[in-house]
Write an enzyme that holds these catalytic residues in place. Structure first.
Site, PDB file in Angstrom:
ATOM      1  N   CYS A  22      46.117  30.008  -8.927  1.00  0.00           N
ATOM      2  CA  CYS A  22      47.040  30.800  -9.470  1.00  0.00           C
ATOM      3  C   CYS A  22      47.486  31.927  -8.694  1.00  0.00           C
ATOM      4  CB  CYS A  22      47.563  31.679 -10.678  1.00  0.00           C
ATOM      5  SG  CYS A  22      45.802  32.777 -10.857  1.00  0.00           S
ATOM      6  N   LYS A  71      10.456   2.779   3.226  1.00  0.00           N
ATOM      7  CA  LYS A  71      10.176   4.585   3.526  1.00  0.00           C
ATOM      8  C   LYS A  71      11.258   5.106   2.048  1.00  0.00           C
ATOM      9  CE  LYS A  71      10.360   6.983   6.848  1.00  0.00           C
ATOM     10  NZ  LYS A  71       9.576   7.075   7.542  1.00  0.00           N
ATOM     11  N   CYS A 129      45.706  32.177 -15.399  1.00  0.00           N
ATOM     12  CA  CYS A 129      45.438  31.268 -14.488  1.00  0.00           C
ATOM     13  C   CYS A 129      44.739  29.720 -15.044  1.00  0.00           C
ATOM     14  CB  CYS A 129      43.882  31.644 -13.337  1.00  0.00           C
ATOM     15  SG  CYS A 129      43.663  30.258 -12.578  1.00  0.00           S
ATOM     16  N   CYS A 138      43.934  33.800  -6.065  1.00  0.00           N
ATOM     17  CA  CYS A 138      43.365  32.496  -5.715  1.00  0.00           C
ATOM     18  C   CYS A 138      43.957  31.428  -5.797  1.00  0.00           C
ATOM     19  CB  CYS A 138      43.466  32.571  -7.814  1.00  0.00           C
ATOM     20  SG  CYS A 138      43.092  31.820  -8.453  1.00  0.00           S
ATOM     21  N   TYR A 194      -6.737   1.626   5.546  1.00  0.00           N
ATOM     22  CA  TYR A 194      -6.986   0.874   5.511  1.00  0.00           C
ATOM     23  C   TYR A 194      -6.127  -0.325   6.981  1.00  0.00           C
ATOM     24  CZ  TYR A 194      -3.486   3.335   9.017  1.00  0.00           C
ATOM     25  OH  TYR A 194      -2.203   3.987  10.544  1.00  0.00           O
ATOM     26  N   CYS A 198      39.218  35.867 -10.014  1.00  0.00           N
ATOM     27  CA  CYS A 198      40.280  35.676  -9.672  1.00  0.00           C
ATOM     28  C   CYS A 198      40.784  36.569 -10.839  1.00  0.00           C
ATOM     29  CB  CYS A 198      41.187  34.131 -10.380  1.00  0.00           C
ATOM     30  SG  CYS A 198      42.901  34.270 -10.788  1.00  0.00           S
ATOM     31  N   ASP A 232       0.647   9.833   4.331  1.00  0.00           N
ATOM     32  CA  ASP A 232       1.694  10.696   5.808  1.00  0.00           C
ATOM     33  C   ASP A 232       0.301  11.929   6.607  1.00  0.00           C
ATOM     34  OD1 ASP A 232       3.602  11.940   6.854  1.00  0.00           O
ATOM     35  OD2 ASP A 232       4.840  13.227   5.230  1.00  0.00           O
ATOM     36  N   GLU A 272       0.938  -1.209  -0.650  1.00  0.00           N
ATOM     37  CA  GLU A 272       0.026   0.422   0.150  1.00  0.00           C
ATOM     38  C   GLU A 272       0.503   1.323   0.097  1.00  0.00           C
ATOM     39  OE1 GLU A 272      -2.954   0.295   3.461  1.00  0.00           O
ATOM     40  OE2 GLU A 272      -2.831  -2.140   3.632  1.00  0.00           O
ATOM     41  N   LYS A 311       2.583   4.564   1.654  1.00  0.00           N
ATOM     42  CA  LYS A 311       2.621   4.921   3.380  1.00  0.00           C
ATOM     43  C   LYS A 311       1.801   6.168   3.309  1.00  0.00           C
ATOM     44  CE  LYS A 311       4.524   5.074   7.539  1.00  0.00           C
ATOM     45  NZ  LYS A 311       4.424   5.859   8.007  1.00  0.00           N
TER      46      LYS A 311
HETATM   47  S1  IVH Z   1      -0.525  -0.100   9.207  1.00  0.00           S
HETATM   48  C1  IVH Z   1       0.721  -1.795  13.313  1.00  0.00           C
HETATM   49  N1  IVH Z   1      -0.915   1.246   6.614  1.00  0.00           N
HETATM   50  O1  IVH Z   1       2.875   4.860   9.754  1.00  0.00           O
HETATM   51  C2  IVH Z   1       0.709  -0.621  12.295  1.00  0.00           C
HETATM   52  N2  IVH Z   1       0.162   2.164   8.126  1.00  0.00           N
HETATM   53  O2  IVH Z   1       4.874   4.177  10.743  1.00  0.00           O
HETATM   54  C3  IVH Z   1      -0.122  -0.894  11.177  1.00  0.00           C
HETATM   55  N3  IVH Z   1       0.413   4.717   7.962  1.00  0.00           N
HETATM   56  O3  IVH Z   1       0.865   4.804  12.434  1.00  0.00           O
HETATM   57  C4  IVH Z   1       0.198  -0.047  10.665  1.00  0.00           C
HETATM   58  N4  IVH Z   1       0.009   4.388   6.412  1.00  0.00           N
HETATM   59  O4  IVH Z   1      -0.329   6.005  10.470  1.00  0.00           O
HETATM   60  C5  IVH Z   1      -0.264   1.493   8.150  1.00  0.00           C
HETATM   61  N5  IVH Z   1      -0.931   1.782   4.407  1.00  0.00           N
HETATM   62  C6  IVH Z   1      -0.243   2.100   5.681  1.00  0.00           C
HETATM   63  C7  IVH Z   1      -0.095   3.174   6.359  1.00  0.00           C
HETATM   64  C8  IVH Z   1       0.503   3.134   7.518  1.00  0.00           C
HETATM   65  C9  IVH Z   1       0.066   5.557   6.795  1.00  0.00           C
HETATM   66  C10 IVH Z   1       1.342   5.575   9.312  1.00  0.00           C
HETATM   67  C11 IVH Z   1       0.053   5.031  10.486  1.00  0.00           C
HETATM   68  C12 IVH Z   1       0.914   4.746  11.344  1.00  0.00           C
HETATM   69  C13 IVH Z   1       2.790   4.692  10.695  1.00  0.00           C
HETATM   70  C14 IVH Z   1       3.788   3.585  11.663  1.00  0.00           C
END
Ligand code: IVH
Length: 682
Positions: free
Chosen positions: A422, A325, A443, A419, A238, A437, A130, A126, A128
């Site tokens: 030179c 990451k 030079c 310089c 998620y 220079c 932010d 999936e 990640k």
């Molecule tokens: S699963 C047991 N899936 O990442 C923890 N986390 O560094 C399972 N996060 O606290 C978390 N995208 O805030 C999961 N697709 C994703 C995520 C995700 C972002 C964040 C979440 C978690 C943190 C951990």
């Protein structure tokens, strides 16, 4: 912070504590900015690095751990004004990997804990996201509660605020039979909403948020749900943590079901092995900038929920999942020294020599500091800890100097007086950013840079003659000036004796040199490397004058009449063609057969302003001066930089000074910007 010195070699306790104290102070200050003020002053990666430095010191010297060390605290403390709620199941975090080898290691550890038949399980990947982790509860399909992660055990009740998130389904018809459904996911602010929100904040005179995640955090902690409702937040589910329907056996099925019943979920893919996982990661990394929200990597999870159960957790992290990451884009390192490099036209630029670091996926060991003014602005010194930022293909940049970690004996950088190559005196001309220079072509650094520029693609384009060989020929004295390049064939035997330079390379090189003899006037002028003459100016010079002898003979005034050329460049061109050495090199190049076609000068005959000479002064508001100059030239006028009796019209913008006075004295026609705009509009 990282230091060059090894602190394991008999350090005194004082020295260790002296390293810990500024780290503690800095971490506390940044904790407050992040958790309490929602206004971080540094990147997550920088924060992690600071924390790691302290953790490493504490691990090596446990006796010296300071009582107020922030490493003793976990997560963000719940705020007082929201009621606190204990999670039924703790909300944990994820481990991290940053490269394919470590991901392979993660998969091996998974295999090691599974029976032979279960090994090499399918994984689900999936994005990640932010944002902020939240836990949502639905009773018989009705949304009843939202809680932040908090410290993992206890979070804050943010039900009222989460209720206002528009993509969150508050009633789940398909889940009305489920007594308690717990869904976890991420609350985030999409990039577009963040931009709009920050713009509005600025217009109101409020402080903007540093990034979408902080904007989301700040919004969730709004005590006024009506204000929270106006924040453009989104929820991405998620996981299902309670109330899992019986027919769901995998994480991918869980997300498909959540999607079916009305939740938003992010892009998901099931992968069979390390190669496929790496492919997914790379494709996500490539799409990163075009996604509507910010992500900081991918997450890989064992797809089977049974196997997840079996694998369980190790302290605060699941064994069945990890974050893969993206490389950090801002990283802290140490400036070992600040060197000065001499460019083609003598400009002296400072370069920070860094303790090598991985930034944005590449190793960075040098960073340009641009000019002396920039060094003073940053107050960067040798020995300093700095943050270096590099995103995408952008060149690395020092974004912060951590003066709190500065060695006691550090000294401010001074501009070298002579310089470094030179030894000629260095000057910093009034009003210019770059020191120079004064050695000119005496030079060696300038000679060498001039050669490299001459053969470069946009100049003479001598592809077969690489920079490395050119420098080597220069060092051996085979090539001293650019004209010597066209005599390299006379040294064919000598070239063949050079290590690693085969017959074929020599032949290719000589052929490329031969081909380059037929060039164009703009390329040739650009290749000469005259200070201030870039490709555009070279083109303009060629077009304006038609051929080289005319350019060489032109007065400063005549040169100033060329589009884009101001007084300084006109002087520089004029001076270049007055230097005997340059004239000899040009002659030698032509003798060797370098040639081009004459450029037909743009005809001004018949144009409305043909025969007129204009001068522009003061500030224009409707267009840049260059634009005005180009407009006048398009109408057939010559544009000059100084007023004389020959001037036809002075275009005087705001705050016109001595030129206006002089024009009035000489009885030159003066127009203001409004009159000029009216004139060109016709
Ligand atoms: S699963 C047991 N899936 O990442 C923890 N986390 O560094 C399972 N996060 O606290 C978390 N995208 O805030 C999961 N697709 C994703 C995520 C995700 C972002 C964040 C979440 C978690 C943190 C951990």
């Amino acid at each position: 912070m990282p230091t060059n010195t090894d602190h394991h070699t008999d350090p005194t306790a004082q020295a260790i504590i002296a390293k810990m104290r500024p780290l503690i102070k800095s971490l506390r200050q940044h904790n407050n900015a992040y958790y309490v003020l929602d206004d971080p002053q540094i990147d997550d990666s920088e924060y992690d690095q600071l924390r790691r430095s302290l953790v490493e010191l504490e691990a090596a010297y446990p006796d010296l751990i300071q009582p107020d060390s922030p490493t003793a605290q976990v997560g963000d403390a719940p705020l007082a004004h929201f009621s606190q709620i204990e999670h039924d199941i703790p909300m944990l975090s994820l481990g991290n990997v940053f490269n394919v080898d470590d991901l392979g290691e993660f998969m091996r550890r998974v295999n090691d804990r599974l029976s032979d038949a279960q090994q090499h399980p399918a994984y689900e990947m999936e994005l990640k996201l932010d944002g902020l982790a939240v836990s949502l509860k639905f009773e018989h399909g009705r949304f009843v509660q939202a809680v932040t992660r908090g410290d993992g055990k206890i979070g804050e009740d943010i039900t009222q605020n989460v209720k206002t998130i528009r993509n969150l389904p508050l009633v789940l018809d398909a889940a009305s039979d489920i007594e308690l459904l717990e869904v976890r996911g991420e609350v985030l602010m999409p990039k577009a909403g963040f931009a709009r929100f920050n713009k509005a904040a600025l217009e109101r005179g409020d402080k903007p948020f540093a990034n979408p995640r902080n904007a989301a955090a700040g919004s969730l902690r709004q005590l006024d749900p009506i204000a929270a409702a106006s924040r453009p937040l989104a929820f991405y589910a998620y996981s299902i943590n309670q109330g899992l329907p019986d027919n769901i056996a995998t994480q991918s099925q869980a997300l498909a079901w959540l999607n079916d019943i009305g939740f938003t979920v992010s892009a998901v893919q099931v992968v069979a092995d390390l190669d496929a996982a790496q492919t997914y990661y790379e494709s996500v990394l490539a799409q990163r900038a075009s996604l509507p929200f910010e992500i900081d990597g991918t997450v890989i999870k064992v797809d089977s929920l049974d196997l997840q159960q079996q694998l369980g957790f190790l302290s605060r992290e699941p064994r069945w999942a990890t974050a893969y990451k993206f490389p950090a884009e801002t990283v802290m390192t140490i400036v070992n020294s600040i060197d000065w490099q001499v460019g083609r036209t003598g400009q002296i630029t400072p370069v920070g020599k860094l303790e090598p670091v991985q930034v944005g996926g590449v190793t960075v060991s040098n960073v340009t500091l641009h000019n002396f003014g920039e060094i003073q602005r940053l107050d960067v010194r040798a020995g300093d800890t700095v943050s270096v930022h590099r995103a995408g293909d952008v060149i690395p940049k020092v974004t912060k100097v951590w003066t709190e970690f500065r060695p006691a004996d550090s000294e401010p950088v001074t501009l070298p007086k002579t310089c470094p190559v030179c030894d000629s005196p260095v000057v910093l001309p009034e009003g210019e950013a770059l020191a120079r220079c004064t050695g000119g072509l005496f030079c060696p650094a300038q000679q060498q840079e001039a050669l490299i520029h001459f053969v470069s693609r946009r100049a003479m384009d001598i592809d077969g003659l690489g920079e490395r060989w050119l420098i080597s020929f220069f060092e051996q004295g085979i090539v001293k000036t650019v004209a010597d390049i066209y005599h390299l064939f006379e040294h064919q035997q000598a070239l063949l004796t050079l290590e690693k330079l085969g017959e074929k390379s020599v032949a290719n090189m000589l052929a490329a040199i031969e081909v380059s003899k037929n060039t164009t006037l703009p390329r040739f002028i650009y290749a000469l490397g005259i200070k201030g003459v870039g490709e555009n100016t070279a083109q303009n010079l060629a077009q304006h004058f038609g051929d080289l002898p005319e350019i060489m003979a032109a007065s400063i005034e005549a040169l100033e009449a060329v589009p884009d050329i101001g007084h300084i460049t006109a002087e520089s061109v004029h001076e270049f063609f007055r230097a005997q050495h340059n004239l000899e090199v040009i002659q030698a190049l032509q003798d060797a057969g370098v040639q081009w076609q004459r450029v037909e000068a743009a005809a001004s005959e018949g144009l409305p302003l043909d025969g007129q000479t204009w001068v522009i002064t003061g500030t224009l508001h409707q267009m840049a001066r260059d634009e005005a100059k180009a407009k006048l030239q398009a109408l057939g006028a010559k544009v000059s930089g100084s007023i004389s009796a020959k001037t036809s019209v002075l275009l005087a913008g705001e705050k016109a000074g001595s030129k206006l006075t002089k024009a009035e004295k000489l009885g030159v026609n003066v127009v203001d910007e409004a009159e000029f705009m009216a004139m060109i509009a016709q």
